[in-house]
Design a protein around this motif. Structure first.
Motif, PDB file in Angstrom:
ATOM      1  N   LEU A   1       0.864  -1.187   0.000  1.00 38.51           N
ATOM      2  CA  LEU A   1       0.000   0.000   0.000  1.00 38.51           C
ATOM      3  C   LEU A   1       0.899   1.234   0.000  1.00 38.51           C
ATOM      4  CD1 LEU A   1      -2.883   1.064   0.102  1.00 38.51           C
ATOM      5  CD2 LEU A   1      -2.796   0.893   2.578  1.00 38.51           C
ATOM      6  N   TRP A   2       0.812   2.021  -1.070  1.00 37.97           N
ATOM      7  CA  TRP A   2       1.633   3.217  -1.245  1.00 37.97           C
ATOM      8  C   TRP A   2       0.809   4.468  -0.985  1.00 37.97           C
ATOM      9  CZ3 TRP A   2       6.782   3.397  -3.085  1.00 37.97           C
ATOM     10  CH2 TRP A   2       7.328   2.174  -3.446  1.00 37.97           C
ATOM     11  N   TYR A   3       1.462   5.530  -0.517  1.00 35.86           N
ATOM     12  CA  TYR A   3       0.812   6.826  -0.360  1.00 35.86           C
ATOM     13  C   TYR A   3       1.690   7.898  -0.987  1.00 35.86           C
ATOM     14  CZ  TYR A   3       4.037   7.757   3.509  1.00 35.86           C
ATOM     15  OH  TYR A   3       5.162   7.935   4.268  1.00 35.86           O
ATOM     16  N   LYS A   4       1.054   8.991  -1.406  1.00 38.98           N
ATOM     17  CA  LYS A   4       1.787  10.074  -2.056  1.00 38.98           C
ATOM     18  C   LYS A   4       2.136  11.140  -1.029  1.00 38.98           C
ATOM     19  CE  LYS A   4       1.909  13.041  -6.011  1.00 38.98           C
ATOM     20  NZ  LYS A   4       1.250  13.448  -7.236  1.00 38.98           N
ATOM     21  N   ARG A   5       3.425  11.431  -0.957  1.00 40.00           N
ATOM     22  CA  ARG A   5       3.881  12.511  -0.082  1.00 40.00           C
ATOM     23  C   ARG A   5       3.815  13.826  -0.851  1.00 40.00           C
ATOM     24  NH1 ARG A   5       9.446  10.078   1.964  1.00 40.00           N
ATOM     25  NH2 ARG A   5       9.676   9.746  -0.249  1.00 40.00           N
ATOM     26  N   ARG A   6       4.328  14.873  -0.272  1.00 41.11           N
ATOM     27  CA  ARG A   6       4.346  16.154  -0.980  1.00 41.11           C
ATOM     28  C   ARG A   6       5.017  15.998  -2.341  1.00 41.11           C
ATOM     29  NH1 ARG A   6       7.481  19.004   2.895  1.00 41.11           N
ATOM     30  NH2 ARG A   6       7.069  17.448   4.459  1.00 41.11           N
TER      31      ARG A   6
END
Length: 122
Positions: free
Chosen positions: A65-70
């Motif tokens: 599960l990946w998330y987008k940072r700034r």
């Protein structure tokens, strides 16, 4: 001034609905690699998960599960799970989801049917 009736008091308001699991995407396909769609987190949603399973027991399923940072920092791994293809459901969940976008690649060692549910709680 009229008193509220018992029926009106018994009905829950629209804003008082209990949170529940909502499916973003559900899919089943024969493949070695696939991924969920990119999902933009809704306001107030704090839990995102992927439930997945596969069959065959001769390989392992990996879900990340990946998330987008700034913008300048790109994507990062929130959670990762790996288990045997035994037909049972397994979950990869992030509980304090606060970033803007998420997605999850699913991969097995050889071609198998992968079934998954991409969900959020809210």
């Amino acid at each position: 001034m009229a008193q509220p009736t018992a029926e009106a008091e018994a009905e829950p308001s629209v804003n008082a609905r209990a949170p529940k699991w909502k499916t973003i995407q559900h899919k089943s396909q024969l493949t070695k690699f696939t991924r969920t769609k990119y999902w933009t987190r809704k306001r107030g949603v704090r839990t995102v998960q992927v439930n997945a399973r596969c069959w065959g027991n001769d390989t392992r399923l990996t879900v990340t599960l990946w998330y987008k940072r700034r913008a300048a920092l790109g994507w990062a791994v929130a959670r990762k799970g790996r288990w045997n293809c035994d037909g049972r459901y397994h979950t990869v969940r992030i509980g304090n989801a606060g970033h803007s976008e998420y997605y999850a690649p699913l991969q097995v060692g050889r071609t198998h049917t992968i079934e998954w549910w991409y969900q959020y709680y809210g």
